[in-house]
Design an enzyme around this catalytic site. Structure first.
Site, PDB file in Angstrom:
ATOM      1  N   LYS A 165       0.842  -1.207   0.000  1.00 38.76           N
ATOM      2  CA  LYS A 165       0.000   0.000   0.000  1.00 38.76           C
ATOM      3  C   LYS A 165       0.877   1.258   0.000  1.00 38.76           C
ATOM      4  CE  LYS A 165      -3.582  -2.524   0.040  1.00 38.76           C
ATOM      5  NZ  LYS A 165      -4.591  -3.099   0.891  1.00 38.76           N
TER       6      LYS A 165
HETATM    7  C1  LIG Z   1      -5.501  -4.160   1.024  1.00 35.43           C
HETATM    8  C2  LIG Z   1      -6.971  -4.201   0.892  1.00 35.43           C
HETATM    9  C3  LIG Z   1      -7.795  -4.545   1.976  1.00 35.43           C
HETATM   10  C4  LIG Z   1      -7.285  -4.884   3.360  1.00 35.43           C
HETATM   11  O1  LIG Z   1      -6.277  -5.755   3.348  1.00 35.43           O
HETATM   12  P1  LIG Z   1      -5.490  -6.221   4.669  1.00 35.43           P
HETATM   13  O2  LIG Z   1      -4.467  -7.105   4.049  1.00 35.43           O
HETATM   14  O3  LIG Z   1      -6.452  -6.959   5.514  1.00 35.43           O
HETATM   15  O4  LIG Z   1      -4.921  -5.041   5.352  1.00 35.43           O
HETATM   16  C5  LIG Z   1      -9.160  -4.469   1.783  1.00 35.43           C
HETATM   17  N1  LIG Z   1      -9.699  -4.111   0.606  1.00 35.43           N
HETATM   18  C6  LIG Z   1      -8.938  -3.786  -0.461  1.00 35.43           C
HETATM   19  C7  LIG Z   1      -9.601  -3.351  -1.725  1.00 35.43           C
HETATM   20  C8  LIG Z   1      -7.547  -3.840  -0.357  1.00 35.43           C
HETATM   21  O5  LIG Z   1      -6.790  -3.532  -1.414  1.00 35.43           O
END
Ligand SMILES: *Cc1c(COP(=O)(O)O)cnc(C)c1O
Length: 373
Positions: free
Chosen positions: A181
Site C-alpha cells: 500500500k
Molecule cells: C488491502 C486491501 C484490503 C485490506 O487488506 P489487509 O491485508 O487486511 O490489510 C481491503 N480491501 C482492499 C480493496 C484492499 O486492497
C-alpha cells in the site's frame, strides 16, 4: 535486472521509532497508537480514526458497527480484493454484486438501483487502484433509499472526488497498510468516521468488547482482539509524517512512467489517473485479453515483476461460485477488466533506470507476441 512489483518506502525514522518502542515498557495501547490515529484523522479530515491490526479487521468492525447481519443485503463490486466482500459474509449478510464502470474500475452507479430490494441495508463501494468510485450518484441513491455506506478506501489514501477526500462520504471508511500500500505498517488498518456511535463501537470491539472506562476483565459486548501493537503504530505515525512526500513522489514517478510507456502500441492507460484526485496505488495498464497471460509470463521471466489484477473477480473465486451460484458472464465489465488489466512494478522509490528497464522489456515482449500472432 529484477524490478520488484512493489517495495515499501521506509527509512531510519521508522527503524528508530520501532526500536524506541522496544526499549520502552509500553508495547500496546500506548501513545504511538494515539498519535497514529490523530495524524490519520487529520490527513483524511474526519473526527475519529481507530487503528486496527489489518484492513480486513477494520472492514469487519465497520460491518458490525452498522449492525448488518443475516437477511441483510449489501451492494458491492465484484472487481476488488476479496476482503471487501468477505467482510459482509463474516456477519452472515449477503453481498449483492453490481458490475463495474469502465472508467473508474469501480461500482457502476447506473446499475445500483436495479439491485436494491427490501432487504438492502448498505452500499459498500471500493475505491480500487486509488481512483475514487463515482460518489455523488452513490450517495444520492443511498439517501433516497435510506442505505448506509461503507467505503473501502484501502487502496485510496487521500484520493479525492470533486475536491472532497475519499473516506469522508459514507458512514465509515477503512484503510489498509499491507506492504504494497502507499504507506505500510507491515500489517495494519484504520477505520475513520465522523459518527460518535460508530467510533465508540469500534474502540470497544477492537479491544475485546471493553468499555473505555471499565476494568480490564469487564466486557460489555462481543469483542475481538483487533488491536495493533505500539511497534506497528510507531511505524504508522512515522509513515504519516512522510505522507505528503510519498504522495508527491508516487505522482511524479507515475507521470514519468506513463510518458515512457505511452509510445508502446497495445497498452491502454486508465483515464484520469494523472489528475491530482488520484492516489497512486498500483500502475495498471490494459492489454488485449488474448495476449495478457503470455505477456505476464515473458515480463516475469525477464525480471519485470507483474501481475494480473484483480483476476479472477470476486464472484468467480471458487467458493463464491460454489456457495452462491455465481457464473462467468454475470458481470461482463468486471470480467473484461479482470482479463485485460496488468499491474507493472511501481513503488515510491522506483528509479528512472528501473522504469527504463520496464519500458525496454515491455516493448520487446509486445513485439514478440505480435510477431507470433
Ligand atoms: C488491502 C486491501 C484490503 C485490506 O487488506 P489487509 O491485508 O487486511 O490489510 C481491503 N480491501 C482492499 C480493496 C484492499 O486492497
Amino acid at each position: 535486472m529484477i524490478v520488484p512489483l512493489s517495495q515499501p518506502y521506509l527509512g531510519e525514522e521508522e527503524i528508530d521509532a520501532v526500536v524506541a518502542v522496544l526499549r520502552s515498557d509500553r508495547l500496546a495501547l500506548g501513545p504511538r497508537t494515539a498519535e497514529f490515529e490523530q495524524l490519520f484523522a487529520q490527513a483524511i479530515g474526519t473526527k475519529y480514526a481507530i487503528a486496527v491490526n489489518s484492513g480486513t479487521s477494520g472492514l469487519h468492525l465497520a460491518v458490525r458497527a452498522l449492525g448488518l447481519g443475516p437477511g441483510d443485503e449489501v451492494i458491492t463490486t465484484p472487481f476488488s480484493f476479496v476482503a471487501s466482500s468477505n467482510c459482509i459474509l463474516f456477519e452472515g449478510a449477503t453481498p449483492v454484486f453490481v458490475d463495474a464502470d469502465e472508467r473508474t474500475f469501480n461500482i457502476d452507479p447506473a446499475l445500483i438501483e436495479a439491485a436494491i430490494t427490501p432487504r438492502t441495508k448498505a452500499i459498500l463501494p471500493v475505491h480500487v487502484f486509488g481512483e475514487s468510485a463515482d460518489m455523488e450518484p452513490i450517495m444520492a441513491i443511498a439517501r433516497k433509499h435510506g442505505l448506509r455506506v461503507i467505503e473501502d478506501a484501502c487502496e485510496a489514501i487521500q484520493a479525492t472526488y470533486q475536491g472532497q477526500t475519499v473516506g469522508t462520504f459514507g458512514d465509515v471508511a477503512v484503510y489498509g497498510f499491507y506492504p504494497n500500500k502507499q504507506i505500510t505498517t507491515g500489517e495494519g488498518g484504520m477505520i475513520v468516521t465522523n459518527d460518535e456511535a460508530i467510533y465508540d463501537y469500534c474502540l470497544s470491539a477492537r479491544n475485546q468488547g471493553r468499555a473505555t472506562d471499565m476494568q480490564w476483565l469487564t466486557h460489555v459486548r462481543l469483542g475481538y482482539n483487533y488491536r495493533i501493537s505500539e511497534m506497528t503504530a510507531a511505524m504508522g505515525a512515522e509513515q504519516m509524517k512522510k505522507l505528503p512526500q510519498i504522495m508527491a513522489l508516487r505522482h511524479e514517478k507515475a507521470v514519468r512512467y506513463m510518458e515512457l510507456l505511452s509510445g508502446i502500441a497495445g497498452l491502454r492507460f486508465p483515464d484520469g489517473w494523472t489528475e491530482p484526485s488520484h492516489s497512486w496505488f498500483v500502475f495498471a495498464v490494459r492489454v488485449d485479453a488474448g495476449i495478457r497471460d503470455q505477456l505476464l509470463d515473458i515480463l516475469n521471466a525477464n525480471g519485470v515483476q507483474s501481475k494480473a489484477y484483480f483476476s479472477p473477480c470476486i464472484h468467480l473465486q471458487e467458493f463464491y461460485m460454489r456457495d452462491f451460484g455465481y457464473k462467468e458472464g454475470m458481470f461482463p465489465m468486471a470480467e473484461l477488466l479482470s482479463k485485460e488489466t496488468i499491474i507493472l512494478p511501481f513503488f515510491t522509490s522506483i528509479s528512472e533506470e528501473q522504469m527504463l528497464y520496464v519500458q525496454t522489456q515491455l516493448q520487446a515482449a509486445i513485439a514478440q507476441l505480435h510477431l507470433a500472432v
